[in-house]
Scaffold this active site. Sequence first.
Site, PDB file in Angstrom:
ATOM      1  N   ASN A 102     -30.807  99.602  26.433  1.00  0.00           N
ATOM      2  CA  ASN A 102     -29.400  99.729  26.767  1.00  0.00           C
ATOM      3  C   ASN A 102     -29.012 101.289  27.465  1.00  0.00           C
ATOM      4  O   ASN A 102     -27.347 100.878  28.354  1.00  0.00           O
ATOM      5  CB  ASN A 102     -28.815 100.360  25.314  1.00  0.00           C
ATOM      6  CG  ASN A 102     -27.763 100.689  24.546  1.00  0.00           C
ATOM      7  OD1 ASN A 102     -26.750  99.928  24.417  1.00  0.00           O
ATOM      8  ND2 ASN A 102     -27.579 102.274  24.640  1.00  0.00           N
ATOM      9  N   ASP A 128     -35.497 100.427  22.338  1.00  0.00           N
ATOM     10  CA  ASP A 128     -35.127 101.264  21.948  1.00  0.00           C
ATOM     11  C   ASP A 128     -33.768 100.472  21.713  1.00  0.00           C
ATOM     12  O   ASP A 128     -33.293 100.382  22.011  1.00  0.00           O
ATOM     13  CB  ASP A 128     -35.868 102.433  22.853  1.00  0.00           C
ATOM     14  CG  ASP A 128     -34.340 103.327  23.066  1.00  0.00           C
ATOM     15  OD1 ASP A 128     -35.010 104.599  22.018  1.00  0.00           O
ATOM     16  OD2 ASP A 128     -33.707 103.979  23.211  1.00  0.00           O
ATOM     17  N   GLU A 134     -36.305  98.917  17.783  1.00  0.00           N
ATOM     18  CA  GLU A 134     -35.643 100.041  16.790  1.00  0.00           C
ATOM     19  C   GLU A 134     -33.809  99.324  16.183  1.00  0.00           C
ATOM     20  O   GLU A 134     -33.064  99.575  17.253  1.00  0.00           O
ATOM     21  CB  GLU A 134     -35.601 101.272  17.302  1.00  0.00           C
ATOM     22  CG  GLU A 134     -35.111 102.686  16.488  1.00  0.00           C
ATOM     23  CD  GLU A 134     -34.382 103.489  17.515  1.00  0.00           C
ATOM     24  OE1 GLU A 134     -34.652 104.794  17.260  1.00  0.00           O
ATOM     25  OE2 GLU A 134     -33.444 102.993  18.159  1.00  0.00           O
TER      26      GLU A 134
END
Length: 531
Positions: free
Chosen positions: A145, A239, A275
């Site tokens: 990200n 993530d 996640e």
Amino acid sequence: MKKISCVILALLMVFTFASCGSKTKEYVIKDAALKPADRPDDDNIVFYQIFVGSFSDSNGDGIGDLKGVINRLDYLNDGKPDSGKSLGIEGIWLSPIFTSPSYHKYDVADYYEIDKDFGTEDDLKKLIEECHKRGIRLILDLPINHTSSQHKWFTNFVATHKTDNTGNVFYDYYTWYRSGGERPSGGGYSRVEGTDDFYECSFSGDMPELNYDNPLVVDDVLKIAKYYIALGVDGFRFDASKYVYFGDNERSARFWDAFIGELRKENPKLYIVHEVWDNDSVTFEYNTSGNCFDFTAAQSEGKIAMAAKAGNASVYTSYVENYISKLASINPDAVYVPFLANHDMDRAAGFLPVFNGRAYVAANLMLLGPGSPFIYYGEELGMKGTRGGANTDANRRLAMVWGDGDSIKDPEGTTYDSSKQIEDGAMAQMGKEDSLYTYYKRLIMIRNANPEIARGDYRYISFAGTKAGGFVSTYEGSTVCVVHNTSNDDLVLDLSGAGTFTELRAYAGVGTASLDGNTLTISSQTSAVLK
Ligand code: CA
Ligand code: CA
């Protein structure tokens, strides 16, 4: 949705009230049926999360590294399923290993380079090879990200904005807007120094967020993931999956569908876990592309802890039935991923203590159940660590306690009082029948000896008037019944409502269990597996 066809009826009687808190309590696990069974090569395996810098140090600098992980593989899985001498996990999640300025390495400066603190690409290749020899699947943590502000993509981005070089390829690598212009969605923005431009950074200014509307970015990041697939890794933990498009789960989930779809062309069996730190209705949106951690099950007030703290076990198992039934309707290949805590949470031993048996009950609920449970390194030892007054996550990532002279040290910034850490490390616990380590090891053996526990047609069961609960699961024509007595009462339970069971395969917990006809006598804080 299938109707629950099975409700167990009668509580016959309640026996003695078992006191909690005694340190002399013995933990019993019957191991008559621990031989590993043939199991399909699916995602329903037990994983172990390694925070690399805190796990095992091979070169004396106090920082955990990849060679350290290789040195400890026999502890995790010696490749001999019936040796009974290793924990028996079948998957490893490595926290990020790429070049990064931070100790935790969630801000990556170069995705193609292993951080020099952790070793080399040859070390990673060796680790993959050694994992595969032992039947362990290795997944990498890929934070995409955002990058580090030291990544060359970002330094180029900053340079092109300072000169307003709009034709440069890096000009649109990160999400940005100009003062006075329309601000895109995002959790936070920082000024590009010396300009009127602002870049997205929901977590911190050091973690600028990539612009996934730019196909060049998508291509570059795909190349990175494919590079490690070609090296032999078995999948990824992604993530911050919901932050790809801040505040827009629909768009973020569709991004992952396309992105992971491309990766599965390289290896259709990739293990993928997202996640998505949110409630189930949100995490389900991301299951179209893989598995998601169940954050509702984790932490001190999570579904598992609430049941393990003398709560009602059937509240948890009915929740699991609903969960996996919903999951099956979204993606039949996705599996349930429970866990107690991870590197961003206070350690489980703080809210599920070893001394009063809660740690054992929680392990029963997590490991004697479906899907792909994740154990956070040291959880199997009852290791402690809380964020505490200093409010630092480093306290949740303390050095693994080996007890054999490993030079591993706590990460920078730790304030945890080390006198409160466990005394018996891994080596001591491996030699003790009543240790939490031995208990975890045997639970995994029970799970692997009875493939119906982790997969199959799952129906929760409850016992009126008690806090006991469990489930019946049928896989390839064979049915097991798992009963969890999370309560402080010893119980005698009539199993007739659930089916007919003739064999007590195993029990685990503070006490014992026995089967007479279809009547199960089961101690407080104990689980039983019947067939
Ligand atoms: Ca080292
Ligand atoms: Ca983002």
